[in-house]
Design a protein around this motif. Structure first.
Motif, PDB file in Angstrom:
ATOM      1  N   VAL A  43       0.667  -1.110   0.054  1.00  0.00           N
ATOM      2  CA  VAL A  43      -0.152   0.065   0.092  1.00  0.00           C
ATOM      3  C   VAL A  43       0.912   1.370   0.031  1.00  0.00           C
ATOM      4  N   LEU A  44       1.871   1.242   0.866  1.00  0.00           N
ATOM      5  CA  LEU A  44       2.819   2.342   1.044  1.00  0.00           C
ATOM      6  C   LEU A  44       3.565   2.694  -0.315  1.00  0.00           C
ATOM      7  N   LEU A  45       4.023   1.488  -1.087  1.00  0.00           N
ATOM      8  CA  LEU A  45       4.616   1.591  -2.270  1.00  0.00           C
ATOM      9  C   LEU A  45       3.792   1.999  -3.402  1.00  0.00           C
ATOM     10  N   GLY A  46       2.474   1.810  -3.296  1.00  0.00           N
ATOM     11  CA  GLY A  46       1.457   2.350  -4.157  1.00  0.00           C
ATOM     12  C   GLY A  46       1.211   3.819  -4.138  1.00  0.00           C
ATOM     13  N   ALA A  47       1.446   4.251  -2.803  1.00  0.00           N
ATOM     14  CA  ALA A  47       1.198   5.786  -2.334  1.00  0.00           C
ATOM     15  C   ALA A  47       2.332   6.493  -2.874  1.00  0.00           C
ATOM     16  N   ARG A  48       3.331   5.927  -2.856  1.00  0.00           N
ATOM     17  CA  ARG A  48       4.729   6.510  -3.216  1.00  0.00           C
ATOM     18  C   ARG A  48       4.729   6.588  -4.617  1.00  0.00           C
ATOM     19  N   TRP A  49       4.397   5.621  -5.240  1.00  0.00           N
ATOM     20  CA  TRP A  49       4.116   5.715  -6.904  1.00  0.00           C
ATOM     21  C   TRP A  49       3.134   6.769  -7.289  1.00  0.00           C
TER      22      TRP A  49
END
Lengths: 720, 124
Positions: free
Chosen positions: A221-227
């Motif tokens: 989820v966090l990597l998606g937010a970063r993306w």
């Protein structure tokens, strides 16, 4: 090699069906050898799907456009780094990734439990194999990753430029690992209900897998937010998009389960609740996959087609129906062994935390599926936007953060008011001090941010107080120095103190969310070179345009044919802050109707943002160059008319020179956001805390070593 | 389909059959009896790993949980979350519960050892 890949799928389906039959027969008849054979079928399945995945990965790396999937989602100009990740950008590849990861995690879970709960494990084996069979069936009948083209094209369409971002290499595998790991507790939960073994043993067996699912989902989820923040060009990290929400929901119910399972382990309570949470988390994980892959709801992250909707709906229906049946039919066995001693106890705080988490999940579920619900009842699709989500989730998030500070300072079973007063004194004072500072600075007009900062201070103080008191108690008990007492305290109580670190991480993350959403300054405007824009206390000056040609010179290394951008000078007062170089990449469309030159840059343009990040604030910029400007389009048209495919790049060189010489006004998006980095730092702290909590306790390690030593010593005696 | 592909598929198939079929072959081997749960009647002993007993496993898990609860209560007391009076009462309750579990473990071990030793005698 497509034949080998497809044969692997057929073999995988056969192994699944055999394994399901063998496990169920073994469990029902008590024939251990069949249950053992079923378990081995999962190992065999993992090996088969590893071969299948390797075949597809090699096809992508070798640009084997005979594979339909490779031709559709990769190209020779796609950098190798992204070609390797392109496997899971396609519908077919992502289904294979899902099935492969589930087979690997299932193998690990069944290997770890091979000497325990054999009857539960046999049923769990059949359920796990059922899930893999479903996904393999989808690939065989609907979305074959090994389908071939009758005429092999010389070049592929290329990877969606939006996905050419470093974290995209790991974001989908992380998310899918989280989803597939959620299936392990579900399978064992169902297995325990089917075998009527609903004691704490199955919870103990799957606890680490539930934790790992939670960790992987959270990181995903966090990597998606970063993306989203770094790639999508809108400057936000969370947009309440359907697919984002779908990944958050199982994480929320998983968080609730990780808390409530402690109550079942300690007190034998909440058995119905826990098994329901496990089943709900697994079902939500399947629904998350369904949302990404069915294309049923509009989402920037949805990459599937509509063909898979019906099979997924059937699977979800079966899951919900069987879950309800199993829980209701086994309700007598799921009775609590104890009652809640006091409302002022850690158990009560955990129950409150569970209610808030499930409430949050329900709100997000309702908002996410509202378009489908409204269409079912009114015939018209309506959707709710971020303000609707914010209205309900913000107060719940505040209560959640507050509870994460309350839980650690209350005792198990029962606490007295006098003790509670003493334990809450420092955290409450910290919250009040924060409020006073915010009032002095004059930022209390932002209600959510003010409340969140105070709640976070409460959490920091309560957790730090816990660490301090625990360390002091440890020193008093052992007489060692404070640093060693601290290390021993954490080492001997990993779950407790790892959990507290997670609480700190969550509070840090929410401080970042509150600050960046409440105190953000943004501006969108058109500028010519030399012009400036003031955003908050920062001044952005458009210094000069930039233009780069061909993939090897692409600044972002994403394989764009042409990138047009700008050099920006950012100052605060008279102080130089940063030089930013945002750009927009233009990609080949492969569409001959756009002309030889037009097709080189006719694909979806993607913004390459440029930011200067820091612990206190991020200065973020994106640019959308006016490629439709008449002087640039004249060059494209002339090139289309006179140049063949081999020479078309020459026209882009002329276009780039013209852009540098006479740049048209460019559209800029500037954002100055405080504390965005706290979101990523908070995430890292959460991961660190989770790793501390998930690590085996020293006593467990010692027990295993001792057991192994005994086994070693025992073997020769047995032989003798 | 090329020859190499065909060979690889056959090898994969052979590997799968060998891996999945091994437990069935072992059970039908000449030296193996048929100690399956079905044939062992209702006890379903065939499900158990050597030396394992589900009731005993549950009790041992309960004992570990109780020990952890005792340790947690002590930590709660030492970190000021429990008064001395409450801690004394909770600790006494927990220790009583732990003793009950230990008694039940002793009884279960006694029960488990008796038929086990009989079976050993029979086999011996």
């Amino acid at each position: 090699m497509p034949g080998l890949g497809f044969a692997c799928l057929l073999l995988a389906l056969a192994v699944c069906l055999y394994g399901i039959g063998a496990s169920v027969y073994g469990a029902r008849s008590g024939r251990v050898e069949f249950a053992e054979s079923g378990r081995r079928a999962v190992y065999a399945l993992a090996a088969i799907l590893t071969v299948a995945f390797a075949v597809l990965e090699i096809a992508f790396l070798r640009n084997d456009f005979a594979f339909n999937t490779v031709a559709d989602t990769s190209s020779r100009t796609t950098p190798t780094f992204y070609r390797a990740a392109a496997v899971w950008s396609s519908q077919e590849g992502s289904l294979l990734l899902w099935a492969w990861l589930l087979s690997l995690w299932s193998s690990l879970a069944l290997f770890v439990t091979r000497r325990r709960m054999r009857e539960v494990a046999a049923y769990a084996t059949s359920i796990l194999l059922g899930f893999v069979a479903f996904f393999v069936g989808l690939m065989i009948f609907y979305a074959n990753p090994f389908a071939t083209l009758s005429r092999v094209p010389a070049e592929g369409v290329g990877l969606d430029p939006l996905l050419r971002f470093p974290t995209m290499m790991i974001h989908p595998p992380m998310l899918y690992s989280g989803y597939t790991l959620c299936i392990i507790p579900l399978a064992f939960g169902m297995g325990a209900l089917l075998a009527r073994r609903v004691d704490a043993d199955w919870i103990k067996a799957i606890r680490r897998f539930a934790f790992a699912a939670w960790l992987f989902l959270g990181v995903g989820v966090l990597l998606g937010a970063r993306w989203s923040y770094s790639e999508l060009g809108w400057g936000g990290y969370w947009g309440w998009d359907a697919v984002e929400n779908a990944s958050l929901m199982p994480w929320l119910t998983g968080t609730a389960f990780l808390h409530s399972l402690m109550i079942q382990e300690k007190r034998g309570m909440l058995k119905v609740w826990n098994v329901s949470l496990v089943l709900a988390t697994g079902t939500l994980a399947i629904m998350g996959t369904f949302l990404v892959r069915s294309g049923i709801l509009n989402s920037i992250h949805a990459f599937g087609g509509a063909t898979l909707g019906v099979p997924f709906v059937i699977l979800i229906g079966v899951l919900i129906g069987s879950s309800i049946y199993l829980v209701v039919s086994r309700r007598d066995m799921l009775r609590s062994q104890h009652r809640l001693d006091s409302l002022l106890s850690r158990e009560a705080a955990f129950i409150a935390n569970n209610l808030v988490l499930v409430g949050l999940c329900f709100v997000i579920f309702w908002g996410t599926y509202f378009p489908l619900i409204s269409e079912a009842f009114t015939g018209q699709e309506a959707s709710v936007g971020p303000p609707w989500f914010d209205r309900y989730t913000v107060p719940l998030a505040l209560v959640l953060v507050l509870l994460s500070g309350i839980g650690p300072v209350i005792a198990w079973r029962r606490a007295t008011l006098a003790n509670a007063r003493r334990n809450f004194l420092v955290p409450v004072l910290a919250a009040l001090a924060t409020l006073a500072v915010l009032a002095a600075v004059g930022v209390t007009h932002k209600g959510f941010a003010t409340a969140m900062f105070c709640c976070a201070s409460f959490v920091f103080a309560s957790v730090l107080q816990e660490f301090w008191r625990g360390t002091r108690a440890r020193r008093a008990m052992t007489g060692v120095a404070l640093p060693r007492a601290f290390v021993e305290l954490v080492r001997r109580n990993r779950r407790r103190y790892g959990g507290y670190v997670v609480h700190i991480g969550i509070a840090v993350l929410f401080v970042g969310v509150a600050a960046s959403s409440s105190f953000q300054h943004a501006s969108e405007l058109s500028l010519r070179p030399g012009q400036t824009s003031k955003v908050g206390s920062y001044t952005f000056r458009y210094v000069r345009p930039t233009a780069t040609l061909t993939p090897q010179y692409d600044r972002a290394h994403t394989g764009s044919t042409l990138a047009l951008g700008a050099v920006l000078d950012v100052t605060k007062g008279s102080r130089h802050v940063a030089t930013l170089e945002p750009s927009e990449g233009f990609y080949s469309s492969g569409d001959p109707s756009q002309g030889t030159v037009g097709s080189l840059i006719g694909g979806q343009p993607v913004s390459h943002i440029s930011l200067n990040g820091g612990i206190t604030r991020d200065v973020w910029s994106a640019v959308a160059p006016e490629i439709e400007a008449p002087q640039l389009q004249r060059i494209v048209r002339a090139g289309n008319a006179t140049l063949g495919p081999e020479e078309a790049i020459i026209a882009l060189g002329v276009l780039a020179r013209e852009y540098l010489k006479r740049p048209p006004p460019a559209q800029f998006h500037f954002i100055v956001s405080p504390l965005v980095m706290w979101i990523w730092l908070g995430g890292l702290i959460v991961v660190a805390g989770a790793l501390i909590a998930i690590w085996p306790a020293p006593s467990t390690v010692r027990r295993r070593v001792a057991a192994r030593s005994l086994a070693r010593a025992g073997r020769p005696l047995v032989r003798a | 389909m090329g020859l190499l592909t065909a060979v690889l598929i056959v090898l994969l198939l052979a590997g799968v059959v060998a891996l999945v079929g091994a437990p069935l072959r072992r059970r039908h081997g000449p030296d193996q009896g048929t100690p399956t749960a079905g044939e062992a009647g209702e006890s379903r002993d065939g499900w158990l790993a050597p030396g394992s007993d589900p009731a005993l496993d549950d009790l041992e898990a309960a004992r570990e949980a109780k020990y952890r609860e005792i340790r947690d209560a002590e930590l709660d007391y030492r970190t000021g979350k429990l008064s001395a009076e409450d801690y004394g009462s909770i600790d006494a309750d927990l220790r009583t519960e732990a003793l009950e579990i230990l008694d039940r473990i002793d009884r279960a071990r006694g029960d488990a050892e008796t038929p086990g030793s009989e079976r050993d005698d029979e086999q011996g």
